[in-house]
Design a protein around this motif. Structure first.
Motif, PDB file in Angstrom:
ATOM      1  N   ARG A 101      39.262  55.570  45.934  1.00 11.76           N
ATOM      2  CA  ARG A 101      39.908  56.887  45.853  1.00 11.76           C
ATOM      3  C   ARG A 101      41.292  56.656  45.274  1.00 11.76           C
ATOM      4  NH1 ARG A 101      39.676  59.960  51.380  1.00 11.76           N
ATOM      5  NH2 ARG A 101      40.140  61.696  50.010  1.00 11.76           N
ATOM      6  N   VAL A 102      41.503  57.129  44.066  1.00 12.07           N
ATOM      7  CA  VAL A 102      42.760  56.864  43.372  1.00 12.07           C
ATOM      8  C   VAL A 102      43.786  57.939  43.738  1.00 12.07           C
ATOM      9  CG1 VAL A 102      43.833  56.457  41.128  1.00 12.07           C
ATOM     10  CG2 VAL A 102      41.427  55.843  41.484  1.00 12.07           C
ATOM     11  N   PRO A 103      44.932  57.527  44.288  1.00 15.33           N
ATOM     12  CA  PRO A 103      45.990  58.501  44.611  1.00 15.33           C
ATOM     13  C   PRO A 103      46.490  59.212  43.342  1.00 15.33           C
ATOM     14  CG  PRO A 103      46.415  56.398  45.697  1.00 15.33           C
ATOM     15  CD  PRO A 103      45.291  56.175  44.728  1.00 15.33           C
ATOM     16  N   ARG A 104      47.112  60.379  43.528  1.00 18.52           N
ATOM     17  CA  ARG A 104      47.592  61.204  42.410  1.00 18.52           C
ATOM     18  C   ARG A 104      48.732  60.571  41.619  1.00 18.52           C
ATOM     19  NH1 ARG A 104      46.448  66.770  42.194  1.00 18.52           N
ATOM     20  NH2 ARG A 104      48.519  67.103  41.311  1.00 18.52           N
ATOM     21  N   ASN A 105      49.312  59.497  42.119  1.00 17.72           N
ATOM     22  CA  ASN A 105      50.406  58.852  41.405  1.00 17.72           C
ATOM     23  C   ASN A 105      50.059  57.412  40.979  1.00 17.72           C
ATOM     24  OD1 ASN A 105      50.427  58.051  44.080  1.00 17.72           O
ATOM     25  ND2 ASN A 105      52.635  57.766  44.147  1.00 17.72           N
ATOM     26  N   TYR A 106      48.757  57.138  40.806  1.00 17.50           N
ATOM     27  CA  TYR A 106      48.302  55.816  40.368  1.00 17.50           C
ATOM     28  C   TYR A 106      47.207  55.962  39.318  1.00 17.50           C
ATOM     29  CZ  TYR A 106      50.878  53.202  43.851  1.00 17.50           C
ATOM     30  OH  TYR A 106      51.892  52.637  44.576  1.00 17.50           O
ATOM     31  N   ILE A 107      47.081  54.944  38.474  1.00 18.90           N
ATOM     32  CA  ILE A 107      45.963  54.810  37.542  1.00 18.90           C
ATOM     33  C   ILE A 107      45.423  53.400  37.750  1.00 18.90           C
ATOM     34  CG2 ILE A 107      47.409  54.039  35.604  1.00 18.90           C
ATOM     35  CD1 ILE A 107      45.442  55.687  33.804  1.00 18.90           C
ATOM     36  N   VAL A 108      44.120  53.233  37.631  1.00 15.68           N
ATOM     37  CA  VAL A 108      43.489  51.935  37.865  1.00 15.68           C
ATOM     38  C   VAL A 108      43.095  51.309  36.533  1.00 15.68           C
ATOM     39  CG1 VAL A 108      41.499  50.761  38.908  1.00 15.68           C
ATOM     40  CG2 VAL A 108      42.643  52.614  40.142  1.00 15.68           C
ATOM     41  N   ARG A 109      43.423  50.043  36.380  1.00 15.58           N
ATOM     42  CA  ARG A 109      42.999  49.244  35.227  1.00 15.58           C
ATOM     43  C   ARG A 109      42.076  48.151  35.761  1.00 15.58           C
ATOM     44  NH1 ARG A 109      44.691  52.175  30.950  1.00 15.58           N
ATOM     45  NH2 ARG A 109      46.912  52.537  31.000  1.00 15.58           N
ATOM     46  N   GLY A 110      40.999  47.899  35.044  1.00 15.20           N
ATOM     47  CA  GLY A 110      40.052  46.883  35.489  1.00 15.20           C
ATOM     48  C   GLY A 110      39.578  46.010  34.343  1.00 15.20           C
ATOM     49  N   VAL A 111      39.237  44.779  34.680  1.00 10.94           N
ATOM     50  CA  VAL A 111      38.671  43.832  33.724  1.00 10.94           C
ATOM     51  C   VAL A 111      37.558  43.052  34.412  1.00 10.94           C
ATOM     52  CG1 VAL A 111      40.772  43.556  32.340  1.00 10.94           C
ATOM     53  CG2 VAL A 111      40.365  42.027  34.263  1.00 10.94           C
ATOM     54  N   GLY A 112      36.619  42.583  33.604  1.00 10.07           N
ATOM     55  CA  GLY A 112      35.555  41.736  34.138  1.00 10.07           C
ATOM     56  C   GLY A 112      36.123  40.417  34.632  1.00 10.07           C
ATOM     57  N   LYS A 113      35.495  39.846  35.630  1.00  5.04           N
ATOM     58  CA  LYS A 113      35.965  38.569  36.175  1.00  5.04           C
ATOM     59  C   LYS A 113      35.719  37.436  35.186  1.00  5.04           C
ATOM     60  CE  LYS A 113      35.475  37.495  40.482  1.00  5.04           C
ATOM     61  NZ  LYS A 113      36.845  37.201  40.909  1.00  5.04           N
ATOM     62  N   GLN A 114      36.667  36.527  35.124  1.00  3.46           N
ATOM     63  CA  GLN A 114      36.597  35.401  34.204  1.00  3.46           C
ATOM     64  C   GLN A 114      35.365  34.537  34.456  1.00  3.46           C
ATOM     65  OE1 GLN A 114      40.267  33.278  33.845  1.00  3.46           O
ATOM     66  NE2 GLN A 114      39.357  31.618  32.691  1.00  3.46           N
ATOM     67  N   THR A 115      34.915  34.457  35.702  1.00  3.39           N
ATOM     68  CA  THR A 115      33.723  33.681  36.047  1.00  3.39           C
ATOM     69  C   THR A 115      32.556  34.092  35.163  1.00  3.39           C
ATOM     70  OG1 THR A 115      34.490  33.588  38.339  1.00  3.39           O
ATOM     71  CG2 THR A 115      32.165  33.098  37.956  1.00  3.39           C
ATOM     72  N   TYR A 116      32.401  35.383  34.914  1.00  2.31           N
ATOM     73  CA  TYR A 116      31.313  35.864  34.068  1.00  2.31           C
ATOM     74  C   TYR A 116      31.648  35.788  32.585  1.00  2.31           C
ATOM     75  CZ  TYR A 116      28.390  37.394  37.903  1.00  2.31           C
ATOM     76  OH  TYR A 116      27.576  37.415  38.998  1.00  2.31           O
ATOM     77  N   SER A 117      32.885  36.088  32.210  1.00  5.05           N
ATOM     78  CA  SER A 117      33.226  36.067  30.784  1.00  5.05           C
ATOM     79  C   SER A 117      33.050  34.678  30.195  1.00  5.05           C
ATOM     80  CB  SER A 117      34.640  36.600  30.538  1.00  5.05           C
ATOM     81  OG  SER A 117      35.601  35.753  31.102  1.00  5.05           O
ATOM     82  N   GLU A 118      33.254  33.629  31.000  1.00  2.40           N
ATOM     83  CA  GLU A 118      33.045  32.261  30.523  1.00  2.40           C
ATOM     84  C   GLU A 118      31.588  31.979  30.194  1.00  2.40           C
ATOM     85  OE1 GLU A 118      34.684  29.885  33.676  1.00  2.40           O
ATOM     86  OE2 GLU A 118      36.721  30.049  32.892  1.00  2.40           O
TER      87      GLU A 118
END
Length: 190
Positions: A101-118
């Protein structure tokens, strides 16, 4: 714009009103675990065992159009016990085990875990806007020419909560067409 620290993520997740991340977990790691849970300035979300695999063979010859995404006819549902052998050049639509649940004063950034990207697995996470709520929908692609094992109920994506300068005027839940608002692994609003 600052990033939310670990203690605040924990506090807001345990707060019955905010419920930032549910279920919340302290950091879990080990030799046979792809880490998940609380990080110093973020959180590793887990892959839910229920996801959809896009069947490119059924879509052969068709032109893909983002305004007309492949229908359910081109997907098949999977419920994995602990892992899934991800075919080469396959694509999965998955969800996180955790609901955010994202508060009204935040934005979420996400990336895939390096374990999988490797290993050649690409995890795509769209920015998550203030006021958005649900299990995070993620797109997972095996860009390699060999099968790769992916594990459910283990870490798949890392997220950070970035504070905005001010609270937004209109949050995501107030938009006319808030896509995926409140959805979970079943594709339905939870």
């Amino acid at each position: 714009m600052g990033v939310m620290p670990d203690w605040m993520i924990r506090e807001l997740s345990h707060d019955s009103k905010t419920q930032l991340i549910t279920p919340f977990s302290e950091r879990v790691d080990g030799k046979k675990v792809i880490s998940y849970g609380l990080q110093p300035a973020g959180y590793d979300l887990r892959l839910d065992p229920r996801f959809e695999v896009i069947d490119w063979a059924k879509n052969a010859g068709a032109i893909l159009d983002p305004l007309r995404p492949p229908t359910a006819d081109f997907r098949f549902k999977i419920e994995a016990e602990d892992h899934y052998i991800f075919p080469p050049r396959a694509c999965i639509i998955g969800w996180t085990t955790e609901r955010i649940r994202v508060p009204r004063n935040y934005i979420v950034r996400g990336v895939g875990k390096q374990t999988y990207s490797e290993c050649g697995v690409n995890v795509v996470v769209a920015s998550v806007h203030p006021g958005w709520e649900g299990n995070l929908r993620i797109h997972i692609a095996n860009s390699s020419t060999v099968p790769i094992t992916i594990y459910v109920n283990m870490g798949i994506v890392y997220i950070e909560f970035h504070k905005t300068e001010e609270e937004v005027e209109q949050d995501y839940s107030q938009l006319k067409y808030p896509r995926f608002q409140g959805h979970g692994p079943t594709g339905q609003a939870a």
